[in-house]
Write an enzyme that holds these catalytic residues in place. Structure first.
Site, short mmCIF file in Angstrom:
data_model
loop_
_atom_site.label_atom_id
_atom_site.label_comp_id
_atom_site.label_asym_id
_atom_site.label_seq_id
_atom_site.Cartn_x
_atom_site.Cartn_y
_atom_site.Cartn_z
N SER A 61 26.55 75.83 80.77
CA SER A 61 26.51 74.48 80.06
C SER A 61 27.86 74.54 79.31
O SER A 61 28.29 73.63 78.62
CB SER A 61 25.56 74.50 78.92
N ALA A 78 20.83 78.53 71.67
CA ALA A 78 20.52 79.06 72.79
C ALA A 78 20.70 78.37 73.81
O ALA A 78 20.05 78.30 75.29
CB ALA A 78 18.77 79.58 72.42
N ASP A 126 18.83 77.77 66.40
CA ASP A 126 17.64 77.95 67.72
C ASP A 126 16.75 78.89 67.26
O ASP A 126 16.93 80.42 67.39
CB ASP A 126 19.14 78.02 69.06
N LYS A 163 19.98 63.07 76.75
CA LYS A 163 18.97 62.79 78.33
C LYS A 163 18.09 62.05 78.76
O LYS A 163 17.60 61.29 78.66
CB LYS A 163 17.58 64.21 78.45
#
Length: 356
Positions: free
Chosen positions: A192, A225, A244, A309
Site C-alpha cells: 500500500s 496497520a 489503528d 473505495k
C-alpha cells in the site's frame, strides 16, 4: 486541429471515464459522445460542435478523475501494410503540417494497458525506433528532444491500426501511458506504500512535494496497520501518529518516527492541528468522505490524502456524490484533486488542501 480527445484509463473503467468526459464536456459547453469498448483501456470523445481544440482547452487533465492520460486526437490510420507503417504516418503529418502544425518535441509510441494492448509493447518499441529518425529527417520532430514542446503520440490499437494524437506537457501526464513506474522498497511494511507514493507524485507538483513534505512536520495515518502509509510519511521527515486497533510493523515503530495509537480512526481526534492526515480505511466511500470533511471543518489538518473505495456500479455517480459531500461538509473552500491511480483498484485517491 484534431477531432476529439483520446484518454487512457484503467481497463474496466471505460464507462466511468466516458460518463465523466460526457458530463464535464457538456458543462463546458462542448457536448458530444464517447466511443469505447469494455476492457480496452481507452476512451475517445468527440464534441458535437467539432471544436476539439476548444474541448481540449476546456477539460484540463488535472481535473479528470478516471483518466491516466489526456490527448488531442489527430487522426486514425487503418489497414496499414505490414511492411510500411512509417510512410502513412508521415503523409498524415505532412497534411496536418500544411494546416499549421509545428514540429513535435518528443515522440511516444504507446499501447493501451489492457489484455489486447500489452502484446503490442514489442511492436511499439521497434516502430518507435524506425519512426523517430524518419520524423526528424522530415522536420516533423525537433532534432533533439524538447520536453517542454508538444508531444506526438502514436497509439497502437493493432498491428495495422493506430491513432495519432498530441499532448502538451503542461496539460498531460509526464509518463508514457500515464503510468509512473515505481518499485516496491524492501523496507516498506506493505505494498500500500506504493499508493501513497504515487499519490504524492501525481497529485502534487514537484515544487509542492519539496515544500509541503518537510522534516519536523506532524501527520496522522487513520487506519494505519500495518503501516505502509505511515512509512511513506516518515520517509519524508514527518512525525506520524498511526491510528489503528490492528498491529503495526515492528521495525517501523522501532525507528522512532511513528507512534502507534490503538483507536478507531473514525473516532480519534488530534490534540493540535496537523500538517498532514492520510487515510486508507476500508469503509463505505460516503462515510469516509464525511469523516474527511469533519477533519477540515474542525481545522484538525492542513492537507490530506485519502482513498474512496467505490461500488461495483455507477462509480462516476458515486465519485461525484462523495466529492460534493466532502466539499459541502468541509465548511469552507478546500482545494481538491482526485485521480484513479495506477496502484488503485476499485477506488480513487483524493488530495485535499485548505492552504496553498
Amino acid at each position: 486541429m484534431g477531432d476529439g480527445l483520446l484518454c487512457f484509463c484503467r481497463a474496466g473503467f471505460e464507462p466511468e471515464l466516458a460518463a465523466e468526459l460526457g458530463e464535464r464536456a457538456a458543462l463546458a459547453g462542448h457536448p458530444g459522445h464517447a466511443r469505447t469498448s469494455r476492457g480496452s483501456g481507452l476512451v475517445e470523445f468527440f464534441p458535437a460542435d467539432g471544436d476539439a481544440t476548444g474541448l481540449d482547452h476546456a477539460l484540463r487533465f488535472r481535473d479528470l478523475v478516471f483518466a491516466r492520460q489526456k490527448l488531442l486526437r489527430l487522426a486514425e490510420l487503418r489497414e496499414l501494410e505490414g511492411g510500411d507503417r512509417v510512410g502513412p504516418v508521415l503523409r498524415v503529418l505532412d497534411t496536418l503540417a500544411a494546416g499549421g502544425l509545428p514540429p513535435f518535441g518528443q515522440l511516444w509510441v504507446e499501447h493501451a494497458d489492457s489484455d489486447d494492448g500489452r502484446p503490442l509493447a514489442g511492436l511499439a518499441r521497434s516502430f518507435g525506433n524506425a519512426l523517430r529518425p524518419a520524423l526528424r529527417k522530415a522536420g516533423r520532430l525537433t532534432p533533439r528532444d524538447e520536453p517542454a514542446a508538444p508531444r506526438l503520440h502514436v497509439v497502437l490499437l493493432g498491428g495495422r491500426h493506430l491513432l495519432l494524437a498530441r499532448s502538451h506537457p503542461a496539460d498531460s501526464a509526464p509518463w508514457p501511458l500515464g503510468i509512473p513506474r515505481l518499485r516496491m522498497h524492501p523496507d516498506a511494511p506493505s505494498r500500500s506504500a506504493l499508493k501513497l507514493e504515487e499519490a504524492l507524485l501525481v497529485l502534487l507538483a514537484p515544487g509542492d512535494r519539496e515544500r509541503l513534505l518537510r522534516e519536523g512536520m506532524q501527520g496522522a495515518d487513520l487506519g494505519a496497520a500495518p503501516g505502509g502509509w505511515s512509512w511513506v510519511l516518515a520517509r519524508h521527515g514527518l512525525m506520524v501518529t498511526a491510528v489503528d486497533n490492528g498491529p503495526m510493523h515492528e521495525e517501523l515503530l522501532a525507528a522512532g518516527r511513528v507512534r502507534h495509537v490503538r483507536e478507531d480512526g473514525f473516532r480519534w481526534q488530534p490534540r493540535q492541528k496537523l500538517d498532514w492526515m492520510v487515510c486508507d480505511m476500508v469503509e463505505q466511500p460516503r462515510r469516509v468522505a464525511a469523516r474527511m470533511a469533519e477533519w477540515f471543518a474542525n481545522d484538525w489538518c492542513r492537507r490530506a490524502v485519502f482513498n474512496l473505495k467505490l461500488p461495483m456500479k455507477k462509480r462516476w455517480d458515486e465519485t461525484r456524490l462523495c466529492l460534493d459531500l466532502f466539499t459541502s461538509q468541509a465548511g469552507y473552500p478546500v482545494r481538491l484533486r482526485a485521480r484513479q491511480l495506477y496502484h488503485d483498484r476499485e477506488e480513487i485517491t483524493v488530495y485535499a488542501s485548505s492552504v496553498d
